[in-house]
Enzyme design. Structure first.
Site, PDB file in Angstrom:
ATOM      1  N   HIS A  74      56.489  47.301  51.259  1.00  0.00           N
ATOM      2  CA  HIS A  74      57.263  48.487  50.889  1.00  0.00           C
ATOM      3  C   HIS A  74      58.096  48.923  52.094  1.00  0.00           C
ATOM      4  O   HIS A  74      57.559  49.149  53.181  1.00  0.00           O
ATOM      5  CB  HIS A  74      56.331  49.611  50.446  1.00  0.00           C
ATOM      6  CG  HIS A  74      55.550  49.281  49.211  1.00  0.00           C
ATOM      7  ND1 HIS A  74      54.453  48.435  49.246  1.00  0.00           N
ATOM      8  CD2 HIS A  74      55.709  49.659  47.918  1.00  0.00           C
ATOM      9  CE1 HIS A  74      53.968  48.314  48.019  1.00  0.00           C
ATOM     10  NE2 HIS A  74      54.709  49.033  47.192  1.00  0.00           N
ATOM     11  N   ASP A 117      49.974  45.029  41.071  1.00  0.00           N
ATOM     12  CA  ASP A 117      51.132  45.765  41.576  1.00  0.00           C
ATOM     13  C   ASP A 117      50.731  46.763  42.664  1.00  0.00           C
ATOM     14  O   ASP A 117      49.601  46.750  43.166  1.00  0.00           O
ATOM     15  CB  ASP A 117      51.890  46.435  40.430  1.00  0.00           C
ATOM     16  CG  ASP A 117      51.125  47.600  39.799  1.00  0.00           C
ATOM     17  OD1 ASP A 117      50.087  48.038  40.356  1.00  0.00           O
ATOM     18  OD2 ASP A 117      51.578  48.096  38.747  1.00  0.00           O
ATOM     19  N   SER A 118      51.653  47.626  43.035  1.00  0.00           N
ATOM     20  CA  SER A 118      51.420  48.576  44.128  1.00  0.00           C
ATOM     21  C   SER A 118      50.275  49.539  43.853  1.00  0.00           C
ATOM     22  O   SER A 118      49.697  50.108  44.779  1.00  0.00           O
ATOM     23  CB  SER A 118      52.700  49.376  44.409  1.00  0.00           C
ATOM     24  OG  SER A 118      53.768  48.511  44.711  1.00  0.00           O
TER      25      SER A 118
END
EC number: 2.3.1.251
Length: 202
Positions: A74, A117-118
């Site tokens: 990120h 995912d995140s």
């Protein structure tokens, strides 16, 4: 992390890939020599017709790929520290694809992949990928590529509604091993993720 969710998502993605439109299955297989398709130059047509043809040829190729997600970074310049601390950046998962190199040594693939995912939720993605490849003359086995993927994904926070996701692609390859990555653009505290995976051709 729920490994059963990953396995289930991969199975569903594989089933979708195996039951894609009959137009893909009806295209005759092309000859293969040393990992490269023996093809005539691409037929004339509009962009959509060329895309469908390339997807069809990749689908009928005997060459296969394994995808292993390795990192989701990120962008630190676009996120608060609190958000970064709460996000998962180890996207455990797996994927499968069929690929070919065309008469210009460019890479085409159809693939399905599922990963965490995140937010540590399973995210499936499937699509078509294309990269223009550069082969350094004095570096045998090396390829460098840049291109795009036209894909569909689905996320937990959107109730797994299918979402279109066109993205850029770049890769560094040595023989059958490739490190491939994309950048997912976004706004502050949303998106702006560098997603990287390993691709093994077999």
């Amino acid at each position: 992390m729920n490994y059963k969710d990953i396995i289930n998502a991969c199975i569903l993605s594989g089933v979708f890939l195996l039951h894609s439109p009959s137009a893909l299955a009806d295209t005759p297989s092309v000859g293969v020599s040393k990992g490269q398709e023996s093809l005539q130059p691409a037929a004339e047509g509009n962009l959509w017709q060329r895309l469908i043809r390339n997807v069809s040829l990749a689908w009928n190729s005997p060459h296969q790929e394994l995808y292993i997600p390795v990192n989701t970074w990120h962008n630190r310049w676009t996120y608060d520290d609190e958000k970064i601390a709460s996000y998962n950046e180890r996207p455990w998962g797996v994927g499968y694809g069929k690929y070919r190199y065309d008469e210009d040594n460019n890479w085409h693939s159809v693939y399905a992949m599922a990963f965490m995912d995140s937010h540590n939720r399973v995210e499936p993605i499937l699509g078509y990928g294309y990269q223009k490849m550069w082969i350094p003359g004095e570096r045998e086995g090396w390829r460098f590529g840049a291109g795009f993927t036209a894909s569909i994904t689905a996320r937990y926070e959107y109730h797994y509604i299918p979402l279109p996701l066109p993205l850029p692609l770049i890769s560094i390859e040595y023989n059958r091993l490739s490190l491939q990555t994309t950048y997912i653009p976004g706004t502050y505290n949303n998106g702006n993720v560098l997603f990287t995976w390993i691709r093994w051709q077999f």
